[in-house]
Design a protein around this motif. Structure first.
Motif, short mmCIF file in Angstrom:
data_model
loop_
_atom_site.label_atom_id
_atom_site.label_comp_id
_atom_site.label_asym_id
_atom_site.label_seq_id
_atom_site.Cartn_x
_atom_site.Cartn_y
_atom_site.Cartn_z
N GLU A 125 0.82 -1.21 0.00
CA GLU A 125 0.00 0.00 0.00
C GLU A 125 0.85 1.26 0.00
OE1 GLU A 125 -3.76 0.06 2.34
OE2 GLU A 125 -2.97 -1.81 3.21
N SER A 126 1.97 1.25 0.71
CA SER A 126 2.83 2.43 0.77
C SER A 126 3.57 2.68 -0.54
CB SER A 126 3.85 2.28 1.91
OG SER A 126 4.73 1.20 1.66
N ASN A 127 3.58 1.68 -1.43
CA ASN A 127 4.21 1.83 -2.74
C ASN A 127 3.18 2.06 -3.84
OD1 ASN A 127 7.37 1.15 -2.91
ND2 ASN A 127 6.46 0.06 -1.18
N ALA A 128 2.05 2.64 -3.47
CA ALA A 128 0.99 2.89 -4.46
C ALA A 128 1.49 3.75 -5.62
CB ALA A 128 -0.20 3.56 -3.78
N THR A 129 2.37 4.70 -5.32
CA THR A 129 2.91 5.57 -6.38
C THR A 129 3.65 4.75 -7.43
OG1 THR A 129 3.16 7.38 -4.81
CG2 THR A 129 4.38 7.55 -6.86
N LEU A 130 4.42 3.76 -6.97
CA LEU A 130 5.12 2.88 -7.91
C LEU A 130 4.15 2.15 -8.82
CD1 LEU A 130 7.34 0.99 -9.06
CD2 LEU A 130 7.10 -0.38 -6.97
N PHE A 131 3.12 1.58 -8.26
CA PHE A 131 2.20 0.77 -9.05
C PHE A 131 1.35 1.63 -9.99
CE2 PHE A 131 2.83 -1.76 -5.07
CZ PHE A 131 3.67 -2.70 -5.65
N GLN A 132 1.08 2.87 -9.59
CA GLN A 132 0.34 3.76 -10.49
C GLN A 132 1.16 4.08 -11.74
OE1 GLN A 132 -2.75 4.73 -10.40
NE2 GLN A 132 -3.27 3.85 -8.41
N ARG A 133 2.49 3.98 -11.63
CA ARG A 133 3.33 4.26 -12.79
C ARG A 133 3.12 3.24 -13.91
NH1 ARG A 133 6.40 6.68 -8.80
NH2 ARG A 133 7.53 8.56 -9.41
N TYR A 134 2.58 2.09 -13.57
CA TYR A 134 2.33 1.09 -14.61
C TYR A 134 1.25 1.57 -15.57
CZ TYR A 134 5.28 -2.31 -12.24
OH TYR A 134 6.35 -2.96 -11.69
N LEU A 135 0.32 2.35 -15.08
CA LEU A 135 -0.68 2.95 -15.97
C LEU A 135 -0.01 3.89 -16.95
CD1 LEU A 135 -3.54 3.73 -13.40
CD2 LEU A 135 -3.61 2.04 -15.22
N THR A 136 0.98 4.66 -16.45
CA THR A 136 1.73 5.57 -17.33
C THR A 136 2.50 4.78 -18.38
OG1 THR A 136 1.97 7.12 -15.49
CG2 THR A 136 3.45 7.40 -17.37
N VAL A 137 3.16 3.71 -17.94
CA VAL A 137 3.94 2.88 -18.88
C VAL A 137 3.03 2.32 -19.97
CG1 VAL A 137 5.22 0.71 -19.10
CG2 VAL A 137 5.72 2.26 -17.21
N TYR A 138 1.87 1.82 -19.57
CA TYR A 138 0.96 1.22 -20.55
C TYR A 138 0.44 2.27 -21.54
CZ TYR A 138 -3.07 -1.18 -22.52
OH TYR A 138 -3.97 -1.73 -23.39
N THR A 139 0.06 3.42 -21.03
CA THR A 139 -0.47 4.48 -21.89
C THR A 139 0.58 4.94 -22.90
OG1 THR A 139 -1.94 5.23 -20.12
CG2 THR A 139 -1.54 6.75 -21.93
N ILE A 140 1.81 5.17 -22.42
CA ILE A 140 2.87 5.61 -23.33
C ILE A 140 3.20 4.53 -24.35
CG2 ILE A 140 5.26 6.43 -23.48
CD1 ILE A 140 5.00 7.37 -20.60
#
Length: 373
Positions: free
Chosen positions: A183-198
């Motif tokens: 849970e404390s690494n939510a920022t890391l996992f949200q980056r996967y949305l950025t990777v997928y979109t790009i």
């Protein structure tokens, strides 16, 4: 075509075959023998001689728990990310005047994708190390100091080493720490949305930069030649998104085993509920992003192939719901219009002499609001 005989007409020699080993069946009565060292037995030599052959003893593999698999899985994934960054990304980013590298490094989306992936790799390294520490800490079964440090006082514990000693189930403290860590690494996992979109936005350009570039293909072959078993660059790029979709399943397995064993403050593995909800939301976000990209490409193709003058129909969040012709009967003649219903727009068009559609009218759709009944 090669002949089955040599120059003198004699058939090629029969290659030597390895000696046959007679199989044996292990019964429950001799199951204890399975743990003994390998035995040496005399077996028949098909060429007439007797030969001593060492027969390895079969050992029963212990089934790994979901928690053990999770620890190993994080280490394997970290290795994948580090290989992607070291073998491909950093090699492409080297400052030189190679034309194909310049094409990569001059594309803002490629630069953003590479920067995001390197950031994900760094954060994953820290996460993997801390998860491994949880595994080694839980081995102590409450006998350690709970600091997660090894004998040298370092908190950096290899997951490969931890996996060899990690227990089937985490302790109550480790289970709670695992949920909080994710849970404390939510920022890391949200980056996967950025990777997928790009990545999806770059798909066509990446094909031009990689598959359609002879220089890049030579570079990739060189990487794979010097690093046996290395996936292609595009295969590597797809792994992060595939990995993020497996978190929910992995944690569900850990929770089920913890609940069955009564591990956790309430004995039901509820410590992982917050992390499970987070990963479920991310997976839903990936699904929505995928649908939006599919819808966008469908509208882009519609505009490119069917319309004249390239009307501005492509908008973020817009999707095509239905399309088809409608005939308007007006006195002595019938006039055909072509309607396109989007989730926020209705258009109808006429067909010109060249067969292309020319929009006649745009009607923006808004949801009605009912204040009272």
């Amino acid at each position: 075509m090669a002949s089955a005989t040599d120059n003198k007409g004699a058939p090629p020699p029969i290659p030597a075959r390895p000696p046959r080993i007679q199989s044996t069946t292990t019964t429950p009565a001799v199951a204890e023998e399975a743990a003994k060292p390998a035995a040496t037995a005399m077996v028949e030599d098909p060429f007439g001689d007797a030969e001593a052959v060492t027969i390895p003893t079969r050992t029963r593999r212990t089934k790994k728990s979901a928690f053990q698999k999770l620890v190993e899985r994080e280490e394997q994934y970290l290795t994948t990310l580090e290989q992607l960054c070291d073998l491909y990304i950093r090699a492409i980013e080297l400052n030189d005047d190679t034309p194909w590298k310049v094409a990569f490094n001059s594309d803002p989306d490629v630069v953003l994708l590479f920067t995001t992936l390197k950031n994900v790799a760094e954060l994953t390294k820290t996460l993997s190390s801390r998860i491994s520490t949880l595994g080694t800490t839980s081995v102590a079964g409450g006998e350690g100091d709970g600091s997660g440090s090894n004998n040298n006082g370092s908190s950096e514990v290899s997951a490969a080493a931890a996996a060899a000693v990690v227990p089937k189930l985490p302790t109550d403290e480790a289970l709670a720490a695992l949920g909080s860590l994710y849970e404390s690494n939510a920022t890391l996992f949200q980056r996967y949305l950025t990777v997928y979109t790009i990545f999806t936005r770059l798909q066509e350009r990446l094909d031009d930069l990689t598959l359609r570039s002879q220089d890049f293909m030579l570079f990739q072959c060189d990487v794979q030649r010097h690093n046996a078993g290395t996936p292609t660059f595009e295969e590597y790029l797809g792994k992060p998104v595939l990995h993020i979709t497996t978190y929910a399943q992995a944690l569900t397995g850990v929770k089920a085993e913890a609940s069955a064993a009564g591990v956790g403050a309430r004995g039901d593995g509820a410590e992982l509920d917050g992390a499970l909800e987070m990963f479920t939301d991310i997976i839903d976000g990936l699904a929505r992003a995928k649908d939006e990209i599919v819808d966008r490409r469908r509208i882009e193709r519609l505009v490119s192939e069917r319309f004249s003058g390239k009307p501005k129909l492509v908008e973020k969040g817009r999707r095509l719901v239905f399309e088809g012709p409608l005939d308007k009967v007006s006195r002595s003649r019938t006039h055909r219009y072509y309607f396109h219903l989007f989730n926020d727009l209705l258009t109808y068009s006429e067909q010109n002499a060249g067969g292309k559609l020319v929009p006649v009218s745009y009607t923006h759709l808004t949801l009605p609001t009912i204040y009272s009944v």
